[in-house]
Design an enzyme around this catalytic site. Sequence first.
Site, PDB file in Angstrom:
ATOM      1  N   SER A  50       0.828  -1.213   0.000  1.00  0.00           N
ATOM      2  CA  SER A  50       0.000   0.000   0.000  1.00  0.00           C
ATOM      3  C   SER A  50       0.862   1.261   0.000  1.00  0.00           C
ATOM      4  O   SER A  50       2.000   1.256   0.470  1.00  0.00           O
ATOM      5  CB  SER A  50      -0.922   0.033   1.219  1.00  0.00           C
ATOM      6  OG  SER A  50      -1.776  -1.077   1.240  1.00  0.00           O
TER       7      SER A  50
HETATM    8  N1  SAM Z   1      -1.048  -4.605   4.002  1.00  0.00           N
HETATM    9  C1  SAM Z   1      -0.254  -4.862   2.845  1.00  0.00           C
HETATM   10  C2  SAM Z   1       1.106  -4.259   2.889  1.00  0.00           C
HETATM   11  O1  SAM Z   1       1.403  -3.514   3.822  1.00  0.00           O
HETATM   12  O2  SAM Z   1       1.888  -4.572   1.985  1.00  0.00           O
HETATM   13  C3  SAM Z   1      -0.941  -4.487   1.571  1.00  0.00           C
HETATM   14  C4  SAM Z   1      -1.818  -5.544   1.147  1.00  0.00           C
HETATM   15  S1  SAM Z   1      -2.391  -5.637  -0.483  1.00  0.00           S
HETATM   16  C5  SAM Z   1      -3.008  -4.040  -0.825  1.00  0.00           C
HETATM   17  C6  SAM Z   1      -3.844  -6.628  -0.126  1.00  0.00           C
HETATM   18  C7  SAM Z   1      -3.548  -8.057   0.263  1.00  0.00           C
HETATM   19  O3  SAM Z   1      -4.768  -8.678   0.659  1.00  0.00           O
HETATM   20  C8  SAM Z   1      -2.990  -8.907  -0.865  1.00  0.00           C
HETATM   21  O4  SAM Z   1      -1.763  -9.456  -0.501  1.00  0.00           O
HETATM   22  C9  SAM Z   1      -4.047  -9.999  -1.061  1.00  0.00           C
HETATM   23  O5  SAM Z   1      -3.513 -11.250  -1.433  1.00  0.00           O
HETATM   24  C10 SAM Z   1      -4.692 -10.033   0.307  1.00  0.00           C
HETATM   25  N2  SAM Z   1      -6.024 -10.618   0.367  1.00  0.00           N
HETATM   26  C11 SAM Z   1      -7.055 -10.491  -0.498  1.00  0.00           C
HETATM   27  N3  SAM Z   1      -8.123 -11.183  -0.054  1.00  0.00           N
HETATM   28  C12 SAM Z   1      -7.752 -11.757   1.129  1.00  0.00           C
HETATM   29  C13 SAM Z   1      -8.424 -12.578   2.082  1.00  0.00           C
HETATM   30  N4  SAM Z   1      -9.685 -12.975   1.959  1.00  0.00           N
HETATM   31  N5  SAM Z   1      -7.726 -12.971   3.165  1.00  0.00           N
HETATM   32  C14 SAM Z   1      -6.443 -12.593   3.353  1.00  0.00           C
HETATM   33  N6  SAM Z   1      -5.764 -11.817   2.487  1.00  0.00           N
HETATM   34  C15 SAM Z   1      -6.411 -11.394   1.398  1.00  0.00           C
END
Ligand code: SAM
Length: 202
Positions: A50
């Site tokens: 992010s």
């Molecule tokens: N917080 C992260 C960082 O600091 O890098 C950014 C995360 S990225 C914008 C969103 C993440 O959510 C992705 O890695 C994706 O695989 C994960 N994601 C999507 N759906 C999910 C779910 N149901 N459970 C867990 N993770 C999920």
Amino acid sequence: MEELRDKGIKDEAILAAIGKIPRHKFVDSALWNRAYEDSALPIELGQTISQPFTVASQTELMKVQRGDKVLEIGTGSGYQCAVLCELGAKVYSVERHRELTERARKILHELGYRAMFKCGDGSLGWSAYAPYDAIVVTAGAPVIPEELREQLAIGGRLVIPVGDEERQLMMRIIRTGEEEFEQENFAHYKFVPLIGKQGWGR
Ligand code: SAM
């Protein structure tokens, strides 16, 4: 840090945490020259780290206190998790991709942060360690997952972007009583989708 301050981030502890954490460690070396820009960057498996402003805004909305038990949904690179650890939170982080879970676990360990990681569907939360003082969802949800509301402590804050796949409204839900919740709406963002039983089914 001045850029984030100019964009409206006021919490000095959050600004200090972001200033301290080496963001380049969370991205591929090919992107090191951009690691300290205020922009989201690609990581493995089509996901993103992010934008620092987004991390700071979501963290401000969570009102994290030292010692809070915090659940993060969407570990991704592990960067937001590191910011929460630096603020003194006890962090539980869920990611649906095992490769990202393991990569984040390794980086956090190398940086000396302790957090708990799980690979699974975070739209269902992590009930084993509930209730949480704060929950942050770092992927865009179609609705507010009921399970996440239920895993909030009384007084707990859930910060989650909700909308369609193009645009989501940042919401904060505060559990004010056993069955009482208050909702506030903030700005629009664009996140990768929350994929799961209480997210986008795929
Ligand atoms: N917080 C992260 C960082 O600091 O890098 C950014 C995360 S990225 C914008 C969103 C993440 O959510 C992705 O890695 C994706 O695989 C994960 N994601 C999507 N759906 C999910 C779910 N149901 N459970 C867990 N993770 C999920």
